[in-house]
Design a protein around this motif. Structure first.
Motif, short mmCIF file in Angstrom:
data_model
loop_
_atom_site.label_atom_id
_atom_site.label_comp_id
_atom_site.label_asym_id
_atom_site.label_seq_id
_atom_site.Cartn_x
_atom_site.Cartn_y
_atom_site.Cartn_z
N CYS A 324 -9.40 52.58 69.37
CA CYS A 324 -8.62 53.01 70.12
C CYS A 324 -6.76 52.36 70.25
CB CYS A 324 -8.98 53.10 71.65
SG CYS A 324 -10.50 55.12 71.32
N GLY A 325 -7.26 51.38 69.29
CA GLY A 325 -6.44 50.31 69.62
C GLY A 325 -7.11 48.74 69.27
N SER A 326 -5.99 47.96 69.09
CA SER A 326 -6.50 46.40 69.02
C SER A 326 -6.93 45.75 70.16
CB SER A 326 -5.56 45.85 67.77
OG SER A 326 -4.87 46.06 68.82
N TYR A 327 -7.73 45.18 69.71
CA TYR A 327 -8.73 44.05 70.61
C TYR A 327 -7.57 42.69 71.29
CZ TYR A 327 -11.20 40.56 73.66
OH TYR A 327 -11.37 39.08 74.72
N PRO A 328 -6.87 42.39 72.39
CA PRO A 328 -8.13 42.49 73.57
C PRO A 328 -6.44 43.80 74.27
CG PRO A 328 -6.12 40.89 74.14
CD PRO A 328 -5.82 41.40 72.64
N GLY A 329 -6.43 44.26 73.62
CA GLY A 329 -4.94 44.88 74.22
C GLY A 329 -5.54 46.92 74.61
N TYR A 330 -6.83 46.97 74.35
CA TYR A 330 -7.36 48.11 74.64
C TYR A 330 -6.68 48.65 76.05
CZ TYR A 330 -10.45 47.23 71.15
OH TYR A 330 -11.19 46.58 69.60
N PRO A 331 -6.10 49.77 76.29
CA PRO A 331 -5.66 50.75 77.42
C PRO A 331 -7.01 51.18 77.72
CG PRO A 331 -5.34 52.42 75.72
CD PRO A 331 -5.36 50.82 74.98
N PRO A 332 -6.51 51.49 79.20
CA PRO A 332 -7.89 51.75 80.37
C PRO A 332 -7.76 53.58 79.95
CG PRO A 332 -6.29 51.24 81.55
CD PRO A 332 -5.87 50.38 80.12
N PRO A 333 -8.80 53.79 80.59
CA PRO A 333 -9.02 55.83 79.93
C PRO A 333 -8.00 56.02 81.46
CG PRO A 333 -10.27 55.05 81.03
CD PRO A 333 -10.09 53.98 80.67
N THR A 334 -6.93 57.42 81.33
CA THR A 334 -6.32 58.18 82.68
C THR A 334 -7.24 58.84 83.21
OG1 THR A 334 -5.90 59.40 80.89
CG2 THR A 334 -3.80 57.83 81.76
N VAL A 335 -8.45 59.89 82.45
CA VAL A 335 -9.56 60.60 82.95
C VAL A 335 -10.95 59.74 82.41
CG1 VAL A 335 -10.76 62.76 83.03
CG2 VAL A 335 -7.82 62.58 82.74
N LEU A 336 -11.76 59.94 83.29
CA LEU A 336 -12.94 58.89 82.73
C LEU A 336 -14.67 59.91 83.37
CD1 LEU A 336 -14.46 56.60 81.91
CD2 LEU A 336 -14.21 55.36 84.30
N ASP A 337 -15.18 60.01 83.01
CA ASP A 337 -16.62 60.42 83.18
C ASP A 337 -17.03 59.67 82.70
OD1 ASP A 337 -15.21 63.42 84.19
OD2 ASP A 337 -15.98 64.06 81.85
N THR A 338 -18.53 59.41 83.97
CA THR A 338 -19.65 58.19 83.72
C THR A 338 -20.43 58.84 84.38
OG1 THR A 338 -19.50 57.50 86.59
CG2 THR A 338 -17.61 56.87 85.30
N LEU A 339 -21.73 58.74 82.91
CA LEU A 339 -23.18 59.93 83.46
C LEU A 339 -24.25 58.28 84.14
CD1 LEU A 339 -22.40 61.26 79.94
CD2 LEU A 339 -22.28 62.21 82.25
N LEU A 340 -24.67 58.91 84.73
CA LEU A 340 -25.97 57.78 85.49
C LEU A 340 -26.94 58.31 85.51
CD1 LEU A 340 -24.27 57.36 89.44
CD2 LEU A 340 -23.40 56.18 86.57
N VAL A 341 -27.77 58.08 84.82
CA VAL A 341 -29.33 58.88 83.98
C VAL A 341 -30.30 57.80 84.87
CG1 VAL A 341 -28.01 59.83 82.28
CG2 VAL A 341 -29.91 57.52 81.98
#
Length: 388
Positions: A324-341
């Motif tokens: 998804c790109g090179s470090y350290p310029g990884y972009p943040p997501p525009t849509v994010l799901d988190t899974l809590l278990v």
């Protein structure tokens, strides 16, 4: 009247017995009344006792209360206290130990083993060390592994290698903690076994052995099973979504503020990533702004939670790193799901599922991996299709 007449009258009176006294009818009535009252009082007292007893028992029955269980079996007594090493200064000199000598490393009969994590010489590196883990179920199996360890580090088995070769061959891998095991007995003082990961060595007193990964994995397998047996599922809370998350912390390679993972503490090999049955999951969807990601949808499930475990483990097992790109310029997501278990041991873990612009699954402090279609479909089944 003449004297002869009086004598005759006297003889007649003496010959006839006196008439009995008339019956005391009032006294008889009084006695019957007193007996009747005593019977009524006794019957009333018995009725009250029965009503109270039955009422109390009825309440207990209606409330579902069962008779008090028998007291638990008394745990075997053990001698001495468990004392975990504080730092590596408490560890022995691994180079001075004698490797390859015969005889068991530890005595049989231990009833408790405590695994102690001790920070390495370089420090914990920001990794949170676990609290001492006390094992009382399956102790014999761990003792057998200790007594079957290879004779020397790197020998691979107790029968291979040169018995005269006492030299340690240690690596310089970055290790953030070392382990010590404290064994307790009912009839002797505790025994402490020390390990060194870089030297692949195990030492008790002056006796040394080689390391075997089965020692830690078996201990943790038995420890997780012990937690599951002693943790009622109903007491495990369903995880809750955070109302918002900082955007800057959602880049592909997370910082220390990345996904929290308590499950991996008792599963350091992460194979599979989720080793125990899930009892609760929560999926959260966020829209990501310039500074904060706001929660827009959430869904929890306890009935079919383990379905998500299978999908996550399949994705983690594949382990294909996302580009998804090179470090350290990884972009943040525009849509994010988190899974809590939450699994059956009571431990919890969080996973980030970046949906756009570059799909990636992030666990712990690892780099993102390409999510599987099965995982995406499972999450969309909970939250609905994600906006691209």
């Amino acid at each position: 009247m003449k004297h002869e007449d009086e004598d005759i009258r006297y003889l007649l009176l003496e010959a006839v017995p006196p008439l009995p006294a008339p019956p005391d009818r009032l006294g008889a009535v009084g006695r019957r009344v007193r007996r009747h009252r005593r019977r009524r009082v006794a019957v009333s007292a018995l009725a009250v006792a029965l009503v109270v007893g039955l009422g109390f028992g009825g309440v207990r029955t209606l409330a579902g209360e069962r008779p008090a269980p028998a007291p638990p079996a008394v745990a075997p007594t053990v001698l001495g206290e468990t004392r975990c090493p504080v730092d590596l200064r408490d560890f022995p000199d691994f180079g001075a130990a004698r490797y390859g000598e015969g005889g068991p490393l530890v005595p049989d009969g231990a009833v408790e083993i405590t695994a102690c994590e001790v920070p390495s010489a370089a420090g914990s590196g920001g990794v949170e060390l676990s609290e001492p883990r006390v094992l009382t179920d399956g102790v014999d199996e761990v003792v057998r592994i200790l007594n079957r360890l290879p004779a020397r580090p790197g020998s691979g088995s107790a029968a291979s290698g040169d018995a005269a070769d006492q030299e340690l061959r240690c690596t310089r891998k970055a290790v953030h903690r070392e382990l010590a095991y404290v064994l307790r007995y009912p009839d002797r003082a505790p025994v402490t076994v020390y390990t060194d990961e870089n030297c692949a060595a195990v030492v008790r007193g002056s006796a040394g052995r080689g390391q075997d990964p089965a020692l830690l994995t078996t201990f943790l397998d038995r420890y997780r099973a012990q937690l599951i047996a002693r943790t009622p599922p109903a007491t495990i809370a369903t995880p809750a979504c955070a109302p918002s998350l900082p955007t800057d912390g959602l880049r592909l390679t997370p910082t220390r503020s990345g996904p929290k993972d308590q499950i991996s503490i008792n599963n350091p090999g992460r194979n599979p990533g989720l080793p125990s049955r899930l009892v609760a999951v929560t999926a959260c969807r966020y829209e990501v702004g310039d500074t904060r990601a706001g929660l827009v949808r959430q869904q929890s499930d306890r009935d079919t939670a383990d379905t998500l475990r299978q999908a996550l483990n399949a994705a983690l097992d594949r382990g294909r790193v996302t580009n998804c790109g090179s470090y350290p310029g990884y972009p943040p997501p525009t849509v994010l799901d988190t899974l809590l278990v939450a699994d059956a041991t009571g431990a919890t873990a969080e996973f980030w599922l970046r949906r756009a612009p570059c799909p990636a699954l992030v666990a712990g402090r690892s780099s993102g991996i390409t999510p599987t279609e099965a995982l995406l479909a499972t999450v969309d089944g909970m939250l609905g299709p994600a906006r691209r």
